[in-house]
Design a protein around this motif. Structure first.
Motif, short mmCIF file in Angstrom:
data_model
loop_
_atom_site.label_atom_id
_atom_site.label_comp_id
_atom_site.label_asym_id
_atom_site.label_seq_id
_atom_site.Cartn_x
_atom_site.Cartn_y
_atom_site.Cartn_z
N VAL A 117 33.77 46.31 42.41
CA VAL A 117 33.00 45.14 42.34
C VAL A 117 33.63 44.32 41.35
N LEU A 118 34.06 42.79 41.65
CA LEU A 118 34.57 41.97 40.57
C LEU A 118 33.64 40.97 40.28
N LEU A 119 33.72 40.52 39.00
CA LEU A 119 33.12 39.02 38.57
C LEU A 119 34.29 38.30 38.71
N ALA A 120 34.46 37.64 39.83
CA ALA A 120 35.61 36.83 40.10
C ALA A 120 35.59 35.64 39.06
N THR A 121 37.03 35.26 38.55
CA THR A 121 37.43 34.05 37.78
C THR A 121 38.21 33.38 38.69
N ARG A 122 38.85 33.76 39.84
CA ARG A 122 39.88 32.84 40.77
C ARG A 122 39.36 33.24 42.16
N LEU A 123 39.48 32.09 42.98
CA LEU A 123 39.24 32.36 44.34
C LEU A 123 40.22 31.55 44.93
N ASP A 124 40.90 32.26 45.95
CA ASP A 124 42.08 31.80 46.64
C ASP A 124 43.12 30.96 45.46
N GLY A 125 43.34 31.52 44.51
CA GLY A 125 44.23 30.69 43.37
C GLY A 125 43.66 29.52 42.47
N ASP A 126 42.56 29.28 43.02
CA ASP A 126 41.68 28.20 42.03
C ASP A 126 40.77 28.83 41.06
N ASP A 127 40.99 28.32 39.90
CA ASP A 127 40.13 29.01 38.74
C ASP A 127 38.75 28.35 39.16
N LEU A 128 37.77 29.53 38.51
CA LEU A 128 36.25 29.04 38.89
C LEU A 128 35.62 28.58 37.63
N ASP A 129 36.21 28.14 36.59
CA ASP A 129 35.70 27.77 35.20
C ASP A 129 34.55 26.79 35.50
N THR A 130 34.65 25.62 36.50
CA THR A 130 33.71 24.81 36.63
C THR A 130 32.67 25.36 37.41
N ALA A 131 32.97 25.99 38.52
CA ALA A 131 32.01 26.57 39.60
C ALA A 131 31.20 27.77 39.21
N GLY A 132 31.92 28.55 38.29
CA GLY A 132 31.11 29.73 37.77
C GLY A 132 31.59 30.96 38.39
N ALA A 133 31.58 32.05 37.73
CA ALA A 133 31.97 33.32 38.17
C ALA A 133 31.33 33.85 39.56
N GLN A 134 31.79 34.32 40.15
CA GLN A 134 31.51 35.14 41.40
C GLN A 134 31.31 36.52 41.47
N LEU A 135 29.98 37.14 41.73
CA LEU A 135 30.12 38.49 42.28
C LEU A 135 30.85 38.84 43.32
N VAL A 136 31.67 39.79 43.72
CA VAL A 136 32.50 40.02 44.92
C VAL A 136 32.36 41.48 45.15
N VAL A 137 31.86 41.97 46.18
CA VAL A 137 31.75 43.35 46.73
C VAL A 137 32.48 43.50 47.98
N PRO A 138 33.99 43.83 47.53
CA PRO A 138 34.85 43.95 48.60
C PRO A 138 34.54 45.14 49.75
N SER A 139 33.59 46.11 49.52
CA SER A 139 33.55 47.11 50.51
C SER A 139 32.62 46.42 51.54
N ASP A 140 31.59 45.35 51.28
CA ASP A 140 30.66 45.04 52.32
C ASP A 140 31.31 44.19 53.39
N ARG A 141 30.76 44.49 54.58
CA ARG A 141 31.37 43.88 55.85
C ARG A 141 30.67 42.29 55.94
N CYS A 142 29.44 42.19 55.32
CA CYS A 142 28.78 40.72 55.46
C CYS A 142 28.93 40.39 54.03
#
Length: 182
Positions: A117-142
């Protein structure tokens, strides 16, 4: 005719970086930004596919530190040598849109589920500094446990069973068959 001098337009200031509090039953609570997450921990990359209730199947690449490493550095109030002690803890993550998600510590603990499980700092190559970190649960199908624009992370234990109004032994202990008095 006089020349009018117009001062050059100053660039718009950058929007402030979003921060969040990581606290709860921890020895070293922290206020963190995406930049802190990028600087302070090894960055992992995951390619995910998940179903979104509003927009169907989604494919993304996320980068960021493992949740367990970031939370671990706050020194949660469990004995790290005792598996049963660690398994009592949960992690609750809140997002900017009011959405929140709960994970059992055992899901991310390397001795149990070992989920990346990640606290994402980048989404599809874009930094998330302005949008904020994102919790990512790669094992979830939904994607329901993904949390955007993280505003807070709480780590701790749930109340004891007795605090929920149930007698020791479970909710059905009072109704358990016993010796007949007839």
């Amino acid at each position: 005719m006089s020349q009018l001098s117009v001062p050059p337009h100053a660039p718009d200031p950058a929007p402030p970086a979003r921060s969040f509090l990581l606290g709860g039953e921890v020895a070293a609570p922290a206020v963190l930004t995406v930049a802190d997450l990028r600087r302070g921990w090894e960055q992992h990359r995951v390619d995910v596919v998940f179903d979104c209730a509003t927009s169907g199947s989604r494919r993304h690449t996320f980068q960021g530190p493992l949740l367990r490493e970031v939370v671990g550095d706050t020194r949660p109030a469990f004995d790290p040598r005792r598996r049963k002690d660690r398994s009592r803890f949960v992690v609750r993550v809140h997002g900017g849109d009011g959405h929140h998600s709960v994970l059992a510590w055992a899901e991310v603990d390397a001795d149990f589920g070992d989920a990346p499980v990640l606290l994402a700092t980048r989404l599809d190559g874009d930094d998330l500094d302005t949008a904020g970190a994102q919790l990512v649960v790669p094992s979830d199908r939904c994607g329901a446990r993904y949390v955007s624009a993280v505003t807070g992370i709480w780590v701790g234990t749930l109340p004891p069973h007795e605090a929920l109004g149930h007698p020791v032994g479970g909710a059905h202990a009072a109704h358990a068959p016993g010796p007949s008095t007839a």
